[in-house]
Design a protein around this motif. Structure first.
Motif, PDB file in Angstrom:
ATOM      1  N   ALA A  79     -32.470  83.040  56.484  1.00  2.00           N
ATOM      2  CA  ALA A  79     -32.072  81.860  55.718  1.00  2.00           C
ATOM      3  C   ALA A  79     -32.399  82.087  54.248  1.00  2.00           C
ATOM      4  N   VAL A  80     -31.479  81.698  53.355  1.00  4.83           N
ATOM      5  CA  VAL A  80     -31.696  81.862  51.917  1.00  4.83           C
ATOM      6  C   VAL A  80     -31.492  80.530  51.211  1.00  4.83           C
ATOM      7  N   LEU A  94     -26.838  90.922  62.030  1.00  9.16           N
ATOM      8  CA  LEU A  94     -27.592  90.117  61.073  1.00  9.16           C
ATOM      9  C   LEU A  94     -26.781  88.869  60.757  1.00  9.16           C
ATOM     10  N   MET A  95     -27.460  87.737  60.677  1.00 12.89           N
ATOM     11  CA  MET A  95     -26.791  86.499  60.288  1.00 12.89           C
ATOM     12  C   MET A  95     -27.548  85.869  59.127  1.00 12.89           C
ATOM     13  N   PHE A  96     -26.824  85.608  58.030  1.00 14.73           N
ATOM     14  CA  PHE A  96     -27.406  84.957  56.865  1.00 14.73           C
ATOM     15  C   PHE A  96     -26.918  83.508  56.827  1.00 14.73           C
ATOM     16  N   ILE A  97     -27.843  82.589  56.634  1.00 10.92           N
ATOM     17  CA  ILE A  97     -27.479  81.174  56.650  1.00 10.92           C
ATOM     18  C   ILE A  97     -28.031  80.465  55.414  1.00 10.92           C
ATOM     19  N   ALA A  98     -27.323  79.421  55.000  1.00 12.57           N
ATOM     20  CA  ALA A  98     -27.785  78.606  53.882  1.00 12.57           C
ATOM     21  C   ALA A  98     -28.954  77.746  54.350  1.00 12.57           C
ATOM     22  N   ALA A  99     -30.077  77.836  53.641  1.00 12.88           N
ATOM     23  CA  ALA A  99     -31.270  77.094  54.054  1.00 12.88           C
ATOM     24  C   ALA A  99     -31.173  75.611  53.740  1.00 12.88           C
ATOM     25  N   ARG A 100     -30.191  75.242  52.885  1.00 14.87           N
ATOM     26  CA  ARG A 100     -29.997  73.826  52.551  1.00 14.87           C
ATOM     27  C   ARG A 100     -28.637  73.655  51.914  1.00 14.87           C
ATOM     28  N   ASN A 103     -35.603  83.875  61.623  1.00 18.65           N
ATOM     29  CA  ASN A 103     -36.696  84.855  61.608  1.00 18.65           C
ATOM     30  C   ASN A 103     -37.276  85.085  60.217  1.00 18.65           C
ATOM     31  N   ILE A 104     -36.420  85.006  59.199  1.00 18.27           N
ATOM     32  CA  ILE A 104     -36.826  85.317  57.830  1.00 18.27           C
ATOM     33  C   ILE A 104     -36.269  84.251  56.888  1.00 18.27           C
ATOM     34  N   ILE A 105     -37.089  83.809  55.954  1.00 13.11           N
ATOM     35  CA  ILE A 105     -36.606  82.909  54.898  1.00 13.11           C
ATOM     36  C   ILE A 105     -36.924  83.539  53.551  1.00 13.11           C
ATOM     37  N   ILE A 106     -35.916  83.610  52.684  1.00  4.81           N
ATOM     38  CA  ILE A 106     -36.101  84.054  51.302  1.00  4.81           C
ATOM     39  C   ILE A 106     -35.893  82.821  50.421  1.00  4.81           C
ATOM     40  N   HIS A 107     -36.899  82.456  49.673  1.00  2.00           N
ATOM     41  CA  HIS A 107     -36.792  81.206  48.922  1.00  2.00           C
ATOM     42  C   HIS A 107     -37.453  81.292  47.555  1.00  2.00           C
ATOM     43  N   GLY A 108     -37.042  80.400  46.681  1.00  2.00           N
ATOM     44  CA  GLY A 108     -37.675  80.270  45.378  1.00  2.00           C
ATOM     45  C   GLY A 108     -38.665  79.129  45.389  1.00  2.00           C
ATOM     46  N   VAL A 151     -40.582  84.878  52.499  1.00  4.83           N
ATOM     47  CA  VAL A 151     -40.626  85.667  51.266  1.00  4.83           C
ATOM     48  C   VAL A 151     -40.333  84.728  50.099  1.00  4.83           C
ATOM     49  N   ALA A 152     -41.373  84.429  49.311  1.00  2.14           N
ATOM     50  CA  ALA A 152     -41.227  83.563  48.135  1.00  2.14           C
ATOM     51  C   ALA A 152     -41.055  84.446  46.906  1.00  2.14           C
ATOM     52  N   VAL A 153     -40.012  84.178  46.127  1.00  2.00           N
ATOM     53  CA  VAL A 153     -39.710  85.008  44.959  1.00  2.00           C
ATOM     54  C   VAL A 153     -39.610  84.104  43.736  1.00  2.00           C
ATOM     55  N   ALA A 154     -40.527  84.273  42.797  1.00  2.00           N
ATOM     56  CA  ALA A 154     -40.530  83.445  41.584  1.00  2.00           C
ATOM     57  C   ALA A 154     -41.388  84.118  40.534  1.00  2.00           C
ATOM     58  N   GLY A 155     -40.934  84.090  39.288  1.00  2.00           N
ATOM     59  CA  GLY A 155     -41.691  84.730  38.220  1.00  2.00           C
ATOM     60  C   GLY A 155     -41.628  83.938  36.938  1.00  2.00           C
ATOM     61  N   GLY A 156     -42.372  84.410  35.940  1.00  2.00           N
ATOM     62  CA  GLY A 156     -42.405  83.764  34.638  1.00  2.00           C
ATOM     63  C   GLY A 156     -43.655  82.927  34.458  1.00  2.00           C
TER      64      GLY A 156
END
Length: 345
Positions: free
Chosen positions: A146-147, A169-175, A235-240, A302-307
């Motif tokens: 989910a992304v 592999l299946m990618f889905i919109a998390a919201r 199984n996996i979430i990639i989020h900001g 997996v949380a991805v954020a910078g700055g």
């Protein structure tokens, strides 16, 4: 650190600075895929003379090629980046910073890339590249990923390799959709990942924020029921992780609504929840998507954020983040977080 490298560093202490500078130049050339000397110098803050000198040295050793299109990395240069990654990470102090933050945040792993995305375009690309590498390291066949939306998550899809290595592999919109830019919405990003990795994808074409009546009605729809089932099996979430006021504006909230969020102490936002500086959820929007209670059952977060500007939001969210979370961030955010931590302890 390797004993030989330790001895060399003691004998030639300036070697560390030179190695890190050349490593950064090589890294920038790799990311840019053809970059002129002037632009390279401007991005790295180097004089024209210094830039020319370092490019000549890298070319002499067969690490780059220079043509009319600019400098490009060679296979040997790419291998050098791989071989020296851990050494540079340690000499730069990022390893110590990762370990310190990991202990404070109490999560699975912290990965820090050089730079600050607030001021450096390269840092943004490095952040996305590192997140893509980590995603590929945890993928297996038959996974549901989910992304969420946003420019950072969208950029990650540029750095995943086009491959048929993994099956089903299946990618889905998390919201649902947030903001007016369709290219940065979760639906579009899920399709980008799917196309690169030859998987399938499922979209969620509806507003991110719903009225109570619409929310109740939509939950009964078959396609929503299908999405809710997929969320349970993700199984996996990639989020900001967003700044609360910034995310409210992306949702076209009124100034009165934004002021109200500030009054109740909102600092960060993720998955439609607003958190205060203690990590407590102080407000949530009605949205069809991944719910906070589901996160504890997700294998990889997996949380991805910078700055540096995101530091307060990151510290807020990680007060309650699931322990299996991996944070991919940059030096700008990490150093600012450590500054805030030192001031409050």
């Amino acid at each position: 650190m390797d004993p030989l490298l330790t001895a060399q560093l003691k004998l030639i202490p300036e070697m560390s600075d030179l190695l890190q500078k050349r490593y950064q130049i090589l890294q920038t050339i790799q990311l840019s895929k053809g970059i002129g000397r002037r632009v390279l110098g401007e991005q790295l803050g180097l004089s024209e003379r210094d830039t020319r000198k370092e490019l000549d040295a890298l070319r002499l050793h067969g690490l780059i090629e220079v043509s009319r299109e600019g400098a490009a990395i060679t296979p040997s240069g790419t291998q050098v980046l791989v071989d020296l990654k851990d050494v540079v990470r340690e000499w730069s102090g990022r390893l110590t910073l990762e370990q310190t933050l990991l202990k404070y945040l109490s999560i699975k792993e912290v990965i820090i890339v050089p730079g600050n995305v607030d001021t450096n375009k390269n840092a943004e690309m490095l952040l996305s590249q590192e997140a893509a590498k980590f995603l590929e390291s945890i993928l297996h066949d038959d996974k549901i990923i989910a992304v969420t939306g946003g420019s950072t998550i969208a950029s990650i899809s540029n750095f995943v390799h086009e491959t048929t290595r993994w099956k089903n592999l299946m990618f889905i919109a998390a919201r649902g959709g947030v903001g007016k830019d369709v290219s940065l919405q979760a639906n579009t990003i899920a399709s980008l990942f799917s196309n690169k990795m030859h998987g399938s994808y499922r979209t969620l074409y509806m507003p991110d924020s719903l009225s109570e009546e619409a929310y109740t009605t939509m939950k009964k729809e078959p396609f929503i029921q299908e999405m809710m089932d997929l969320y349970e099996r993700t199984n996996i979430i990639i989020h900001g992780i967003g700044d609360a006021a910034e995310m409210a504006r992306r949702r076209n909230s009124t100034e009165a609504e934004i002021d109200r969020l500030k009054e109740i102490g909102s600092v960060s936002e993720a998955f439609g929840y607003y958190f205060n500086d203690q990590g407590e959820a102080v407000h949530r929007i009605r949205t069809i998507g991944i719910q906070l209670k589901q996160l504890k059952n997700i294998e990889h977060l997996v949380a991805v954020a910078g700055g540096a500007k995101k530091a307060k939001a990151l510290l807020s969210y990680f007060k309650q983040a699931p322990k299996q979370t991996v944070l991919v961030t940059d030096e700008g955010a990490a150093n600012e977080m450590m500054k805030i931590i030192s001031q409050t302890n």
